[in-house]
Enzyme design. Sequence first.
Site, PDB file in Angstrom:
ATOM      1  N   GLU A  37       0.817  -1.223   0.000  1.00 44.37           N
ATOM      2  CA  GLU A  37       0.000   0.000   0.000  1.00 44.37           C
ATOM      3  C   GLU A  37       0.845   1.266   0.000  1.00 44.37           C
ATOM      4  O   GLU A  37       0.556   2.194   0.742  1.00 44.37           O
ATOM      5  CB  GLU A  37      -0.939  -0.038   1.216  1.00 44.37           C
ATOM      6  CG  GLU A  37      -1.902  -1.222   1.135  1.00 44.37           C
ATOM      7  CD  GLU A  37      -2.851  -1.307   2.308  1.00 44.37           C
ATOM      8  OE1 GLU A  37      -2.388  -1.121   3.449  1.00 44.37           O
ATOM      9  OE2 GLU A  37      -4.049  -1.545   2.085  1.00 44.37           O
TER      10      GLU A  37
HETATM   11  N1  IFG Z   1      -4.303  -4.373   4.579  1.00 45.56           N
HETATM   12  C1  IFG Z   1      -3.079  -3.787   5.122  1.00 45.56           C
HETATM   13  C2  IFG Z   1      -2.827  -4.019   6.607  1.00 45.56           C
HETATM   14  C3  IFG Z   1      -4.116  -3.991   7.423  1.00 45.56           C
HETATM   15  C4  IFG Z   1      -5.104  -4.977   6.815  1.00 45.56           C
HETATM   16  C5  IFG Z   1      -6.323  -5.140   7.699  1.00 45.56           C
HETATM   17  C6  IFG Z   1      -1.866  -5.755   4.257  1.00 45.56           C
HETATM   18  C7  IFG Z   1      -0.600  -6.302   3.665  1.00 45.56           C
HETATM   19  C8  IFG Z   1      -5.477  -4.489   5.430  1.00 45.56           C
HETATM   20  N2  IFG Z   1      -1.915  -4.395   4.402  1.00 45.56           N
HETATM   21  O1  IFG Z   1      -2.762  -6.506   4.587  1.00 45.56           O
HETATM   22  O2  IFG Z   1      -1.947  -2.995   7.098  1.00 45.56           O
HETATM   23  O3  IFG Z   1      -4.641  -2.699   7.500  1.00 45.56           O
HETATM   24  O4  IFG Z   1      -7.110  -6.239   7.292  1.00 45.56           O
END
Ligand code: IFG
Length: 524
Positions: free
Chosen positions: A333
């Site tokens: 992200e």
């Molecule tokens: N995605 C984000 C996490 C977390 C997650 C919560 C990944 C690799 C959603 N990144 O999963 O930081 O916020 O379910």
Amino acid sequence: MNHFPIEFPRRAAMALFGGAVAAGALGAAPSARAAQGSRMQQVIPVPESVREAPGVRFELGPDSAIGADPAAAGVAEYLAGVLRPATGYALPTGERGDLVLRLDDAGLGQAGYRLEVTAETVTLRAGTPEGLFNGVQTLRQLLPPQIESADPQPGPWPIPGGAIADRPRFGHRAAMLDVARHFFGVEQVKRYIDQIARYKINFLHLHLSDDQGWRIEIESWPRLTEHGGSTEVGGGPGGFYTQQDYAEIVRYAASRHITIVPEIDVPGHTNAALSSYAELNCDGVAPPLYTGIEVGFSSLCVDKDISYRFLDEVIGEIAALTPGPYLHIGGDEADATTDEQYRAFMRRALPILRAHGKTVVGWHEYAKATPQNPAVVQYWGTDPADPEAAEVAAAAARGSKILMSPANRSYLDMKYDESTELGLNWAGYVEVADAYGWDPAAHLQGVGEESVLGVEAPIWTETLENSAHLEVMAFPRLPAIAELGWSPAATHDWESFRARLAAQAPRWEAAGIGFTRSPQLPWP
Ligand code: IFG
């Protein structure tokens, strides 16, 4: 109940035909009916082969003793620690005993074991203490559930007769704990380590830094924890591990044959670091601490040399405290940088990990930076048809190993269904059947058995603040991921698994482990 129409037919099919899939001579999973019978047929993860000796049983008694090869003394003490509280027996450990741990059979590899139970003796054999430890997790499940109580129970303590030969399908079976969104102290981490060890999980990935908190002391950058560790989601006091705390977690995990994988998430998910040191920001201005749950807004300054000195010194201190082979660089992200900036960042960052002697793990976005092997790409997508899944397959084709943690299968912070109070649902609802109903080596096109390093069950803590919260989300779904990581594909059978999983409930109750009574399971 999963409201995604695309899912419903698959799960219905699983419920209808899952039982028929169990075929396969060697690894046929116990049928649902059998799973109601002998505890030999209830083990999770299901062993590679189980041969019952009907009518034969061993009685653990007040004169029982544990005899172990000297190199197995640690496992003998662990086994004694498992059995002494509920039985009240002395269970001395030494050369001889009616419970025997031998390191004289390497036939089932690094992590495999053989267990034989006769009326007279219980014998565990393996090639390594790790194999014996895995055998102990199986052995404890052959005793009545009350064995898991911390207080003396009346007994008796029968163990059904028979023989088990077992070894893991994948060598890497992980859990992840996000200690950045909400901080979890050393004792809480140790509690979770003891719980995941029950299901032969052998890696624990600690998500040590994010926008809301920096959780590990870095001596050369003290404000990371002094300032960056001083809060958490919701504005609570946060916290952090001193380097001594982290070393204690590493030691405790190792005593359960679990290797710690530390993650410093970069270049995104870095607000806590950016707030701690103004010079890490492109504009030289430190943002305030952040206690919300948005993602994708922060980034180290890709164009500043200090970012790479920072990374080198942080990684250097953590690598020196981490005996395990892996260091996780995050990489997810990074929405505040362009693809080009991201690739430029990774081109300078990845050699730093290698310079510190660690094999890099990263969330699957970093595959586009084509990391030099050995490299591990951790898949966290929700749709195998996504373009990023093709990037993962390309990484596999280049020889990288893939760690499978699809969010709509293995993310334990996902709600079970709309009635679940805790957790998130951005990846959809994840019920037990969803956590169990997939094959890590067939999930992604172009990512077959040889490319899969193993599986991981992450638990993100935006909404989870304490051990009780972790437990109702991890149980009963974590054992599903653990079985997918350990057991032969041929044993995959929903009807058998759901019966065996429901039979774990009295053990969790005796152990004081919280869990969610999913309507999908035939609870006793
Ligand atoms: N995605 C984000 C996490 C977390 C997650 C919560 C990944 C690799 C959603 N990144 O999963 O930081 O916020 O379910």
